[in-house]
Scaffold this motif. Sequence first.
Motif, PDB file in Angstrom:
ATOM      1  N   TYR A  20       0.828  -1.196   0.000  1.00 55.36           N
ATOM      2  CA  TYR A  20       0.000   0.000   0.000  1.00 55.36           C
ATOM      3  C   TYR A  20       0.862   1.245   0.000  1.00 55.36           C
ATOM      4  O   TYR A  20       0.615   2.198  -0.721  1.00 55.36           O
ATOM      5  CB  TYR A  20      -0.908  -0.058   1.236  1.00 55.36           C
ATOM      6  N   ASN A  21       1.899   1.237   0.834  1.00 57.08           N
ATOM      7  CA  ASN A  21       2.892   2.292   0.822  1.00 57.08           C
ATOM      8  C   ASN A  21       4.142   1.803   1.539  1.00 57.08           C
ATOM      9  O   ASN A  21       4.169   0.694   2.081  1.00 57.08           O
ATOM     10  CB  ASN A  21       2.368   3.597   1.444  1.00 57.08           C
ATOM     11  N   GLN A  76       7.351   3.298   4.188  1.00 48.25           N
ATOM     12  CA  GLN A  76       7.722   4.414   5.059  1.00 48.25           C
ATOM     13  C   GLN A  76       9.108   4.167   5.621  1.00 48.25           C
ATOM     14  O   GLN A  76       9.440   3.049   6.033  1.00 48.25           O
ATOM     15  CB  GLN A  76       6.689   4.542   6.193  1.00 48.25           C
ATOM     16  N   LEU A 127       7.404   9.089   3.563  1.00 46.86           N
ATOM     17  CA  LEU A 127       6.350   8.141   3.181  1.00 46.86           C
ATOM     18  C   LEU A 127       6.233   8.153   1.672  1.00 46.86           C
ATOM     19  O   LEU A 127       6.105   9.215   1.062  1.00 46.86           O
ATOM     20  CB  LEU A 127       5.020   8.546   3.801  1.00 46.86           C
ATOM     21  N   GLN A 141       3.882   6.572  -1.269  1.00 45.26           N
ATOM     22  CA  GLN A 141       2.694   5.797  -1.583  1.00 45.26           C
ATOM     23  C   GLN A 141       2.978   4.893  -2.773  1.00 45.26           C
ATOM     24  O   GLN A 141       3.904   5.129  -3.540  1.00 45.26           O
ATOM     25  CB  GLN A 141       1.532   6.740  -1.853  1.00 45.26           C
TER      26      GLN A 141
END
Lengths: 110, 112
Positions: free
Chosen positions: A31-32, A34, A49, A51
């Motif tokens: 989803y992402n 980080q 972050l 995405q």
Amino acid sequence: KQEVTQIPAALSVPEGENLVLNCSFTDSAIYNLQWFRQDPGKGLTSLLLIQSSQREQTSGRLNASLDKSSGRSTLYIAASQPGDSATYLCAVWDTDKLIFGTGTRLQVFP
Amino acid sequence: SAVISQKPSRDICQRGTSLTIQCQVDSQVTMMFWYRQQPGQSLTLIATANQGSEATYESGFVIDKFPISRPNLTFSTLTVSNMSPEDSSIYLCSVSGGRAQYFGPGTRLTVL
């Protein structure tokens, strides 16, 4: 099962060097992603972050890239400083939870 | 971003006792997460806590050992029960916000 690996596990460099920290993940359906920093005995500070639809993010001397197809992310630190000394963790948001990498312990000496 | 505080910041406990860790967030959040970081290791998710429902535990973690409360949208507690030296870790509270994850300062627990 998603697995996240970071290379190198530890890094010691003189002040001023440009650095690349690597993060790889086994399942590209994330989803992402980080990047965090953790100082000894402390909590985590979010750095960047990215995405899943993005390729990179920049903040000051930090630049993070994401290549989902190859399951890789890199964190580039420009002109490193002693204050950058910490453990750097990458984590991927996989379905419903964050899965952390093993971390890279960075020491920048004057 | 969210500002998260935890209490206590650190504690030294005797084997067989229990410790409750508090987590306070400066804004209302739906989901709160509890992580454990054992010495020299990365973070492992213990459980996810939603307000008004029972926490969801990850494999290897059980409610009897790590009971969690979530009485409102800004607060949660994690109890480490019947502690042993293997429970010595940093315990971190976390929340999601704007697709990013934010962490509290952690509670460093040492069990003798």
